[in-house]
Design a protein around this motif. Structure first.
Motif, mmCIF file in Angstrom:
data_model
loop_
_atom_site.group_PDB
_atom_site.id
_atom_site.type_symbol
_atom_site.label_atom_id
_atom_site.label_comp_id
_atom_site.label_asym_id
_atom_site.label_seq_id
_atom_site.Cartn_x
_atom_site.Cartn_y
_atom_site.Cartn_z
ATOM 1 N N PRO A 51 -3.862 -7.794 9.158
ATOM 2 C CA PRO A 51 -4.321 -6.649 8.373
ATOM 3 C C PRO A 51 -3.154 -5.737 7.998
ATOM 4 O O PRO A 51 -2.147 -5.677 8.716
ATOM 5 N N PRO A 52 -3.251 -5.021 6.879
ATOM 6 C CA PRO A 52 -2.190 -4.083 6.488
ATOM 7 C C PRO A 52 -1.911 -3.092 7.612
ATOM 8 O O PRO A 52 -2.833 -2.561 8.230
ATOM 9 N N GLY A 53 -0.660 -2.848 7.870
ATOM 10 C CA GLY A 53 -0.271 -1.991 8.991
ATOM 11 C C GLY A 53 0.142 -2.819 10.186
ATOM 12 O O GLY A 53 1.160 -2.558 10.811
ATOM 13 N N PRO A 61 -4.351 1.393 12.013
ATOM 14 C CA PRO A 61 -2.905 1.290 11.772
ATOM 15 C C PRO A 61 -2.401 2.288 10.741
ATOM 16 O O PRO A 61 -1.280 2.808 10.864
ATOM 17 N N PHE A 62 -3.233 2.592 9.742
ATOM 18 C CA PHE A 62 -2.832 3.580 8.740
ATOM 19 C C PHE A 62 -2.793 4.988 9.336
ATOM 20 O O PHE A 62 -2.044 5.851 8.858
ATOM 21 N N VAL A 63 -3.618 5.244 10.358
ATOM 22 C CA VAL A 63 -3.550 6.542 11.045
ATOM 23 C C VAL A 63 -2.167 6.700 11.683
ATOM 24 O O VAL A 63 -1.535 7.756 11.572
ATOM 25 N N TRP A 64 -1.698 5.654 12.361
ATOM 26 C CA TRP A 64 -0.355 5.692 12.936
ATOM 27 C C TRP A 64 0.689 5.959 11.861
ATOM 28 O O TRP A 64 1.565 6.825 12.026
ATOM 29 N N ILE A 65 0.617 5.206 10.783
ATOM 30 C CA ILE A 65 1.630 5.318 9.733
ATOM 31 C C ILE A 65 1.596 6.697 9.094
ATOM 32 O O ILE A 65 2.635 7.349 8.907
ATOM 33 N N ASN A 66 0.405 7.195 8.778
ATOM 34 C CA ASN A 66 0.304 8.481 8.090
ATOM 35 C C ASN A 66 0.724 9.643 8.978
ATOM 36 O O ASN A 66 1.443 10.545 8.530
ATOM 37 N N VAL A 67 0.256 9.642 10.226
ATOM 38 C CA VAL A 67 0.642 10.713 11.150
ATOM 39 C C VAL A 67 2.143 10.664 11.423
ATOM 40 O O VAL A 67 2.823 11.695 11.469
ATOM 41 N N GLY A 68 2.676 9.450 11.589
ATOM 42 C CA GLY A 68 4.108 9.312 11.835
ATOM 43 C C GLY A 68 4.945 9.789 10.656
ATOM 44 O O GLY A 68 5.927 10.532 10.838
ATOM 45 N N LEU A 83 -1.921 7.400 0.457
ATOM 46 C CA LEU A 83 -3.308 7.023 0.701
ATOM 47 C C LEU A 83 -3.831 6.073 -0.369
ATOM 48 O O LEU A 83 -4.615 5.153 -0.072
ATOM 49 N N THR A 84 -3.409 6.273 -1.613
ATOM 50 C CA THR A 84 -3.835 5.388 -2.695
ATOM 51 C C THR A 84 -3.307 3.970 -2.477
ATOM 52 O O THR A 84 -4.041 2.978 -2.622
#
Length: 225
Positions: free
Chosen positions: A120-122, A50-57, A25-26
């Protein structure tokens, strides 16, 4: 009808998981802030989702261990998971037919490999390959998300076979498994596109994110009929 009970204790994250999540997250927050300083305006969903996808995955990959199974059952599960991943990749826009089969009005293809770093990142850096036969677009959030889904399907098929229901039939007989598969494909169809920028910005990201999160949750806990 039998349902699988969720162990409440299993929902409490381990210290290693908390630390890994803090680090991820940082890094993501720093990437998002860096990107926002370079653009004048952008929808917040394009930065956050996109970070939701990455983090959940990543969480699903971190927390899921395949059960012990014979080699033959693992091979069957692997074949199903690979096929599932290819279907998601196609309908999600990661794989497409090349320009010998389709044409995009107003879009001038750049044959070969290239990297888009302005997304954007992700979404980016997005690696793209274009040719007459095949088009490949690798957006990080989709690569991580579809990898997690394919792995969860792999584990689900092993569990289904272990419960005396064979292979793909075991997967499709589970309503909570088959609905996410169909919903994910439908969402991919609604969001797929032929050009890199259109794929990144015109897909229905909030809807596909909701479907993805529900899919991961159902395949992770695997309630069944």
């Amino acid at each position: 009808m039998a349902t699988e009970r969720v162990d409440v204790a299993s929902l409490v994250p381990e210290p290693s998981t908390v630390f890994a999540g803090f680090v991820v997250l940082t890094i993501e927050a720093l990437l998002a802030l860096l990107y926002l300083t370079e653009v004048s305006s952008i929808a917040l969903s394009l930065v956050v989702l996109p970070f939701v996808w990455i983090n959940v995955g990543l969480w699903a990959l971190w927390r899921t261990d395949p059960p012990a199974a014979p080699v033959r059952r693992r091979r069957i599960a692997a074949v199903v998971a690979v096929g599932y991943a290819l279907i998601l990749a196609y309908f999600g826009g990661l794989l497409d037919l090349g320009y010998a089969f389709v044409s995009v009005p107003g879009y001038d293809p750049s044959y070969g490999w290239y990297v888009a770093t302005s997304l954007p990142p992700g979404f980016g850096p997005a690696v793209t390959y274009e040719s007459d036969l095949l088009i490949v677009r690798l957006f990080p959030y989709q690569v991580v998300g579809y990898t997690a889904l394919a792995y969860l399907v792999y584990v689900t098929v092993i569990d289904a076979a272990g419960a005396a229901v064979s292979g793909v039939l075991g997967l499709l007989s589970c309503v909570s498994c088959s609905w996410p598969v169909i919903a994910t494909i439908v969402t991919g169809v609604a969001g797929s596109s032929s050009a890199l920028a259109a794929q990144a910005y015109q897909q229905s990201l909030p809807l596909s994110t909701a479907v993805f999160v529900v899919t991961v949750g159902l395949l992770y806990w695997r309630p069944s009929l």
